[in-house]
Design a protein around this motif. Sequence first.
Motif, PDB file in Angstrom:
ATOM      1  N   SER A  41      74.445  -4.025  72.009  1.00  0.00           N
ATOM      2  CA  SER A  41      73.630  -4.401  70.850  1.00  0.00           C
ATOM      3  C   SER A  41      73.185  -5.857  70.888  1.00  0.00           C
ATOM      4  CB  SER A  41      74.411  -4.134  69.556  1.00  0.00           C
ATOM      5  OG  SER A  41      75.623  -4.891  69.532  1.00  0.00           O
ATOM      6  N   ASN A  42      73.534  -6.573  71.958  1.00  0.00           N
ATOM      7  CA  ASN A  42      73.214  -7.996  72.043  1.00  0.00           C
ATOM      8  C   ASN A  42      71.719  -8.236  71.894  1.00  0.00           C
ATOM      9  OD1 ASN A  42      75.382  -7.006  73.783  1.00  0.00           O
ATOM     10  ND2 ASN A  42      75.892  -9.162  74.073  1.00  0.00           N
ATOM     11  N   ALA A  43      71.365  -9.139  71.010  1.00  0.00           N
ATOM     12  CA  ALA A  43      69.951  -9.470  70.827  1.00  0.00           C
ATOM     13  C   ALA A  43      69.432 -10.334  71.971  1.00  0.00           C
ATOM     14  CB  ALA A  43      69.749 -10.188  69.494  1.00  0.00           C
ATOM     15  N   ASN A  44      70.308 -11.148  72.532  1.00  0.00           N
ATOM     16  CA  ASN A  44      69.910 -12.060  73.600  1.00  0.00           C
ATOM     17  C   ASN A  44      70.549 -11.597  74.909  1.00  0.00           C
ATOM     18  OD1 ASN A  44      69.138 -14.170  75.205  1.00  0.00           O
ATOM     19  ND2 ASN A  44      70.479 -15.684  74.257  1.00  0.00           N
ATOM     20  N   ILE A  45      69.844 -10.735  75.641  1.00  0.00           N
ATOM     21  CA  ILE A  45      70.441 -10.188  76.864  1.00  0.00           C
ATOM     22  C   ILE A  45      69.762 -10.682  78.134  1.00  0.00           C
ATOM     23  CG2 ILE A  45      71.069  -8.079  75.625  1.00  0.00           C
ATOM     24  CD1 ILE A  45      68.946  -6.668  77.420  1.00  0.00           C
ATOM     25  N   PHE A  46      68.499 -11.055  78.052  1.00  0.00           N
ATOM     26  CA  PHE A  46      67.759 -11.337  79.268  1.00  0.00           C
ATOM     27  C   PHE A  46      68.277 -12.584  79.991  1.00  0.00           C
ATOM     28  CE2 PHE A  46      64.860  -8.922  76.536  1.00  0.00           C
ATOM     29  CZ  PHE A  46      64.709  -7.803  77.345  1.00  0.00           C
ATOM     30  N   PHE A  93      65.339  -7.950  70.231  1.00  0.00           N
ATOM     31  CA  PHE A  93      65.609  -8.899  71.300  1.00  0.00           C
ATOM     32  C   PHE A  93      65.074 -10.250  70.861  1.00  0.00           C
ATOM     33  CE2 PHE A  93      65.071  -4.904  73.865  1.00  0.00           C
ATOM     34  CZ  PHE A  93      66.408  -4.768  74.192  1.00  0.00           C
ATOM     35  N   SER A  94      65.943 -11.238  70.860  1.00  0.00           N
ATOM     36  CA  SER A  94      65.544 -12.554  70.357  1.00  0.00           C
ATOM     37  C   SER A  94      64.779 -13.381  71.382  1.00  0.00           C
ATOM     38  CB  SER A  94      66.786 -13.333  69.897  1.00  0.00           C
ATOM     39  OG  SER A  94      67.694 -13.511  70.970  1.00  0.00           O
ATOM     40  N   ASP A  95      64.878 -13.012  72.661  1.00  0.00           N
ATOM     41  CA  ASP A  95      64.265 -13.834  73.706  1.00  0.00           C
ATOM     42  C   ASP A  95      63.152 -13.097  74.436  1.00  0.00           C
ATOM     43  OD1 ASP A  95      66.020 -12.012  74.717  1.00  0.00           O
ATOM     44  OD2 ASP A  95      66.949 -13.355  76.179  1.00  0.00           O
ATOM     45  N   VAL A  96      62.417 -12.230  73.725  1.00  0.00           N
ATOM     46  CA  VAL A  96      61.392 -11.420  74.360  1.00  0.00           C
ATOM     47  C   VAL A  96      60.290 -12.249  75.000  1.00  0.00           C
ATOM     48  CG1 VAL A  96      60.078 -11.154  72.213  1.00  0.00           C
ATOM     49  CG2 VAL A  96      59.849  -9.452  74.035  1.00  0.00           C
ATOM     50  N   ASN A  97      59.939 -13.393  74.385  1.00  0.00           N
ATOM     51  CA  ASN A  97      58.858 -14.219  74.935  1.00  0.00           C
ATOM     52  C   ASN A  97      59.258 -14.910  76.240  1.00  0.00           C
ATOM     53  OD1 ASN A  97      56.880 -13.751  72.888  1.00  0.00           O
ATOM     54  ND2 ASN A  97      58.067 -15.076  71.518  1.00  0.00           N
ATOM     55  N   ASP A  98      60.555 -14.919  76.531  1.00  0.00           N
ATOM     56  CA  ASP A  98      61.033 -15.578  77.747  1.00  0.00           C
ATOM     57  C   ASP A  98      61.348 -14.590  78.874  1.00  0.00           C
ATOM     58  OD1 ASP A  98      60.933 -18.059  76.481  1.00  0.00           O
ATOM     59  OD2 ASP A  98      62.934 -17.779  75.625  1.00  0.00           O
ATOM     60  N   THR A 106      52.902  -7.682  72.511  1.00  0.00           N
ATOM     61  CA  THR A 106      53.593  -8.653  73.369  1.00  0.00           C
ATOM     62  C   THR A 106      53.978  -8.029  74.691  1.00  0.00           C
ATOM     63  OG1 THR A 106      54.487  -9.816  71.444  1.00  0.00           O
ATOM     64  CG2 THR A 106      55.583 -10.183  73.554  1.00  0.00           C
ATOM     65  N   PHE A 107      54.555  -6.819  74.657  1.00  0.00           N
ATOM     66  CA  PHE A 107      54.970  -6.160  75.894  1.00  0.00           C
ATOM     67  C   PHE A 107      53.771  -5.752  76.747  1.00  0.00           C
ATOM     68  CE2 PHE A 107      58.982  -5.453  73.523  1.00  0.00           C
ATOM     69  CZ  PHE A 107      59.861  -5.954  74.473  1.00  0.00           C
TER      70      PHE A 107
END
Length: 393
Positions: free
Chosen positions: A318-323, A345-350, A379-380
């Motif tokens: 469930s981690n929002a920041n996985i990338f 996902f909190s870091d989608v732009n990265d 965005t995707f």
Amino acid sequence: MTLMEKMQILSIRIIVIVAVFQQANAIDVKCDQTFPSYCFIGAAIDLQSSAELNIVPMDHSHMVTRFEIGPVSNLKNFPKTIFEAFPHLEAVTLNSANIKYLAPNTFEKANNLKDLHLKLNKIMKLTKSLFKSAEKLQSIDLSGNEISAIEDEAFYGLKNLRTLKLNGNRLKILKTHTFSGLESLEYLHLYSNKLDTIEPQAINLPKLTEIFFGNNRLRNLPTDLFMSAPNLELTEFSNNRLTHIGDAFNSCHKMFSLNLENNPIEDISLTKFAKMRSLSSLSLNSTHFQFPADLPAIGNITTSSSVESLNLGNNNLSNANIFGHLVMFPELQRLYLYNNKFSEFSDVNDIKSVLPKLNTLDLIGNNLIINWLRDKCDTFKRLNINILSPRIN
């Protein structure tokens, strides 16, 4: 199928003459050699409990290189007389023949045998030096038997063997000398046994490229399990009981595919897999995988990893920041996160700065993320990442 096609097929099947006497002690089987190199017995033979199967030599026996027989009830023992009747045999197929026993001298005259198929029988044991006279063997299929014991050096002398299928048996242990002498073995099938123990150096197979351990009972693996199998490329351990893998894959410098799915592994470190410089496909589906609390230190990250496909499905993630945790996989193209619990996902732009080659992100089964995905579709698309979802195209 046309009449001509049927006649062509029949032309390569051997006419079989089988004399069956209900009270006889033996059944004589003779092949009429209309196709000199192939003896095929397609008729089912029902042996009486005390009867034996005798292969009758023919005028062209010296020309026969392939022997195949259909289902035989109560055969019990391998009819080793076929090597006397046909001294130049290269291939023997006796599947579903109810063979229970292979005597130590079964293959003593199989000097030209290259391919042996004995699957779906009832063989229970392989004795020491069983194949010592069959030095030309290249392929053995013993799948679907009842083998629970393999004596040390049972395969000794088979320096030309490339394929060995032992899947679907009852093996519980691989001993250090189980596969001694198989210096040319490339493909080893051991899935669907009852394996719970692998002794050190059991996989001493210098040319091995593929090995399958799926559907067994393994709980842990020896350190440097494949140290003596430097050419291993594909390994499968799905559906075992592995809780630890330790350093079993430290020596796997050529491995490109590793499947560990459906194991309760507790010590999964992505950094460990990133060090496998040839690894392209890694499946950790349905393990106990969890991302660590802290992101990896940039200075400790290797960029030599060649992983292109990573499966982390069915892990309650469930981690929002996985990338940021995947920065050690710069070649990653396909990321499977299906049936987890992501909501965003909190870091989608990265993503592209961390995973520049990512083109597929599988989020099927993450129902909590539907609304967030709807807002991020553009965005995707801009990032050229295809999202797999039951409701988002």
